[in-house]
Design a protein around this motif. Structure first.
Motif, PDB file in Angstrom:
ATOM      1  N   GLU A 127       0.835  -1.210   0.000  1.00  0.00           N
ATOM      2  CA  GLU A 127       0.000   0.000   0.000  1.00  0.00           C
ATOM      3  C   GLU A 127       0.867   1.256   0.000  1.00  0.00           C
ATOM      4  O   GLU A 127       0.531   2.253  -0.646  1.00  0.00           O
ATOM      5  CB  GLU A 127      -0.977  -0.033   1.184  1.00  0.00           C
ATOM      6  N   SER A 128       2.016   1.185   0.678  1.00  0.00           N
ATOM      7  CA  SER A 128       2.963   2.310   0.638  1.00  0.00           C
ATOM      8  C   SER A 128       3.514   2.507  -0.768  1.00  0.00           C
ATOM      9  O   SER A 128       3.712   3.647  -1.208  1.00  0.00           O
ATOM     10  CB  SER A 128       4.135   2.070   1.604  1.00  0.00           C
ATOM     11  N   VAL A 129       3.766   1.412  -1.478  1.00  0.00           N
ATOM     12  CA  VAL A 129       4.276   1.540  -2.852  1.00  0.00           C
ATOM     13  C   VAL A 129       3.222   2.183  -3.749  1.00  0.00           C
ATOM     14  O   VAL A 129       3.538   3.079  -4.543  1.00  0.00           O
ATOM     15  CB  VAL A 129       4.726   0.175  -3.428  1.00  0.00           C
ATOM     16  N   PHE A 130       1.971   1.738  -3.620  1.00  0.00           N
ATOM     17  CA  PHE A 130       0.899   2.396  -4.385  1.00  0.00           C
ATOM     18  C   PHE A 130       0.925   3.906  -4.124  1.00  0.00           C
ATOM     19  O   PHE A 130       0.826   4.707  -5.050  1.00  0.00           O
ATOM     20  CB  PHE A 130      -0.476   1.833  -3.991  1.00  0.00           C
ATOM     21  N   GLU A 131       1.074   4.268  -2.845  1.00  0.00           N
ATOM     22  CA  GLU A 131       1.072   5.684  -2.476  1.00  0.00           C
ATOM     23  C   GLU A 131       2.260   6.421  -3.117  1.00  0.00           C
ATOM     24  O   GLU A 131       2.102   7.515  -3.663  1.00  0.00           O
ATOM     25  CB  GLU A 131       1.124   5.802  -0.951  1.00  0.00           C
ATOM     26  N   ILE A 132       3.438   5.799  -3.042  1.00  0.00           N
ATOM     27  CA  ILE A 132       4.642   6.389  -3.655  1.00  0.00           C
ATOM     28  C   ILE A 132       4.396   6.676  -5.142  1.00  0.00           C
ATOM     29  O   ILE A 132       4.829   7.693  -5.678  1.00  0.00           O
ATOM     30  CB  ILE A 132       5.859   5.435  -3.489  1.00  0.00           C
ATOM     31  N   LEU A 133       3.678   5.739  -5.802  1.00  0.00           N
ATOM     32  CA  LEU A 133       3.434   5.880  -7.241  1.00  0.00           C
ATOM     33  C   LEU A 133       2.216   6.757  -7.544  1.00  0.00           C
ATOM     34  O   LEU A 133       1.851   6.943  -8.711  1.00  0.00           O
ATOM     35  CB  LEU A 133       3.256   4.495  -7.879  1.00  0.00           C
ATOM     36  N   GLY A 134       1.582   7.271  -6.467  1.00  0.00           N
ATOM     37  CA  GLY A 134       0.425   8.141  -6.662  1.00  0.00           C
ATOM     38  C   GLY A 134      -0.837   7.398  -7.078  1.00  0.00           C
ATOM     39  O   GLY A 134      -1.692   7.941  -7.780  1.00  0.00           O
ATOM     40  N   LEU A 135      -0.933   6.134  -6.658  1.00  0.00           N
ATOM     41  CA  LEU A 135      -2.075   5.290  -7.048  1.00  0.00           C
ATOM     42  C   LEU A 135      -2.828   4.798  -5.822  1.00  0.00           C
ATOM     43  O   LEU A 135      -2.271   4.715  -4.722  1.00  0.00           O
ATOM     44  CB  LEU A 135      -1.568   4.066  -7.827  1.00  0.00           C
ATOM     45  N   LYS A 136      -4.097   4.437  -6.037  1.00  0.00           N
ATOM     46  CA  LYS A 136      -4.862   3.791  -4.972  1.00  0.00           C
ATOM     47  C   LYS A 136      -4.577   2.295  -4.992  1.00  0.00           C
ATOM     48  O   LYS A 136      -4.505   1.691  -6.070  1.00  0.00           O
ATOM     49  CB  LYS A 136      -6.371   4.001  -5.220  1.00  0.00           C
ATOM     50  N   PRO A 137      -4.463   1.668  -3.806  1.00  0.00           N
ATOM     51  CA  PRO A 137      -4.253   0.220  -3.762  1.00  0.00           C
ATOM     52  C   PRO A 137      -5.403  -0.503  -4.453  1.00  0.00           C
ATOM     53  O   PRO A 137      -6.567  -0.173  -4.213  1.00  0.00           O
ATOM     54  CB  PRO A 137      -4.250  -0.097  -2.267  1.00  0.00           C
ATOM     55  N   GLU A 138      -5.050  -1.444  -5.312  1.00  0.00           N
ATOM     56  CA  GLU A 138      -6.050  -2.156  -6.103  1.00  0.00           C
ATOM     57  C   GLU A 138      -5.458  -3.490  -6.538  1.00  0.00           C
ATOM     58  O   GLU A 138      -4.294  -3.542  -6.928  1.00  0.00           O
ATOM     59  CB  GLU A 138      -6.359  -1.293  -7.337  1.00  0.00           C
ATOM     60  N   GLY A 139      -6.247  -4.552  -6.464  1.00  0.00           N
ATOM     61  CA  GLY A 139      -5.767  -5.865  -6.903  1.00  0.00           C
ATOM     62  C   GLY A 139      -6.299  -6.217  -8.277  1.00  0.00           C
ATOM     63  O   GLY A 139      -7.327  -5.712  -8.700  1.00  0.00           O
ATOM     64  N   VAL A 140      -5.548  -7.049  -9.000  1.00  0.00           N
ATOM     65  CA  VAL A 140      -6.098  -7.697 -10.203  1.00  0.00           C
ATOM     66  C   VAL A 140      -5.972  -9.194  -9.977  1.00  0.00           C
ATOM     67  O   VAL A 140      -4.983  -9.659  -9.400  1.00  0.00           O
ATOM     68  CB  VAL A 140      -5.357  -7.333 -11.521  1.00  0.00           C
ATOM     69  N   LYS A 141      -6.965  -9.933 -10.428  1.00  0.00           N
ATOM     70  CA  LYS A 141      -6.998 -11.373 -10.159  1.00  0.00           C
ATOM     71  C   LYS A 141      -5.680 -12.046 -10.527  1.00  0.00           C
ATOM     72  O   LYS A 141      -5.193 -11.905 -11.653  1.00  0.00           O
ATOM     73  CB  LYS A 141      -8.146 -12.036 -10.925  1.00  0.00           C
ATOM     74  N   CYS A 142      -5.111 -12.754  -9.578  1.00  0.00           N
ATOM     75  CA  CYS A 142      -3.851 -13.457  -9.784  1.00  0.00           C
ATOM     76  C   CYS A 142      -4.175 -14.943  -9.904  1.00  0.00           C
ATOM     77  O   CYS A 142      -4.494 -15.609  -8.919  1.00  0.00           O
ATOM     78  CB  CYS A 142      -2.929 -13.184  -8.594  1.00  0.00           C
ATOM     79  N   HIS A 143      -4.138 -15.428 -11.157  1.00  0.00           N
ATOM     80  CA  HIS A 143      -4.508 -16.828 -11.400  1.00  0.00           C
ATOM     81  C   HIS A 143      -3.547 -17.794 -10.731  1.00  0.00           C
ATOM     82  O   HIS A 143      -3.927 -18.881 -10.310  1.00  0.00           O
ATOM     83  CB  HIS A 143      -4.540 -17.093 -12.904  1.00  0.00           C
ATOM     84  N   ALA A 144      -2.287 -17.390 -10.641  1.00  0.00           N
ATOM     85  CA  ALA A 144      -1.280 -18.284 -10.057  1.00  0.00           C
ATOM     86  C   ALA A 144      -1.597 -18.593  -8.596  1.00  0.00           C
ATOM     87  O   ALA A 144      -1.558 -19.749  -8.174  1.00  0.00           O
ATOM     88  CB  ALA A 144       0.110 -17.659 -10.178  1.00  0.00           C
ATOM     89  N   ILE A 145      -1.957 -17.563  -7.828  1.00  0.00           N
ATOM     90  CA  ILE A 145      -2.186 -17.804  -6.406  1.00  0.00           C
ATOM     91  C   ILE A 145      -3.447 -18.638  -6.207  1.00  0.00           C
ATOM     92  O   ILE A 145      -3.515 -19.453  -5.285  1.00  0.00           O
ATOM     93  CB  ILE A 145      -2.220 -16.485  -5.587  1.00  0.00           C
ATOM     94  N   GLU A 146      -4.414 -18.464  -7.090  1.00  0.00           N
ATOM     95  CA  GLU A 146      -5.620 -19.297  -7.000  1.00  0.00           C
ATOM     96  C   GLU A 146      -5.246 -20.770  -7.178  1.00  0.00           C
ATOM     97  O   GLU A 146      -5.703 -21.634  -6.440  1.00  0.00           O
ATOM     98  CB  GLU A 146      -6.628 -18.903  -8.097  1.00  0.00           C
TER      99      GLU A 146
END
Lengths: 162, 162
Positions: B59-78
């Protein structure tokens, strides 16, 4: 009984990895086709040849254990392959796509490193020394491939993409 | 333009890992419940706490990049989570199941090692030093967890299972 259980876990995982390696063998030509960098294409092609040898080694382990080679669906490799396909679909041909393909391929290598590492430890624990030797050979190759892909990313592809 | 592409690849993978870490956080209590060995349960519980911290770092990295934290479906972890669930379903509670759960967890660790390794290399290439530092911290933790699980398997669980 307990020994049989660790052995059945080893056999279960052997079938999982057998399925995974065959899926990788089918998938690598697509990765090679999607790659732009010549050295990356060559790395994928070389790894396809290596994967063929690794499949033969797994078949030798089945034989050592008195079993017929057989796969069981490996959900992890399906997911990992899907991630590589997503990169190829979402990023146009070029250096950023190449960087993403390398990363996706390294996720597959790490999956295999984890699997062969477990298989090696279990085979050693069960005194299956011939199987252990075969797992160790493939494990070393997967680690070397991961290393090669890291070098290709850091020395060639990432600097071009940035 | 080229730089933006490597950056968009980094952002894509950041979202993928954010989804994956949240999935892992939800999954770890099930692994802990399925585990029989006390030290293994503790390792899963400790890693759940650590995963919470790793999510904050993302979440800190999202902030550094000026973005809101957001996930995209990760098929591998499923797929990787499904493999752990299969072990718990197919092997009755006991040492062989524990050995299988450790191996499944190590496959997840290796997935994360691959992902954070790539994110770290890209952040360094893009001069995103603060993000790189955060990725490096988590990468070191994932490698340590993998090491701990190997020791638990080889020193405690595998010998009991054999």
């Amino acid at each position: 009984m307990a020994e049989q259980s660790l052995k059945s876990l080893m056999v279960h995982t052997l079938k999982d990895v057998y399925y995974a390696e065959n899926a990788i063998l089918k998938h690598l030509p697509q990765l090679s086709k999607a790659a732009g960098d010549k050295a990356l294409k060559e790395a994928f092609d070389a790894h396809a040849k290596e994967t063929g040898v690794q499949i033969k080694r797994l078949e030798s382990v089945f034989e050592i254990l008195g079993l017929k080679p057989e796969g069981v669906k490996c959900h992890a490799i399906e997911g990992l392959a899907k991630e590589a396909d997503e990169i190829a679909a979402e990023f146009p041909a070029g250096d950023a796509r190449d960087a993403g393909l390398i990363a996706a391929a390294q996720a597959v290598e790490h999956y295999e490193i984890a699997r062969y590492g477990a298989l090696l430890a279990w085979a050693q624990q069960l005194g299956e020394d011939d199987a252990a030797g075969l797992f160790a050979e493939t494990l070393a190759e997967e680690e070397a491939t991961d290393e090669l892909l890291s070098e290709l990313a850091e020395d060639v592809v990432n600097p071009k993409a940035a």
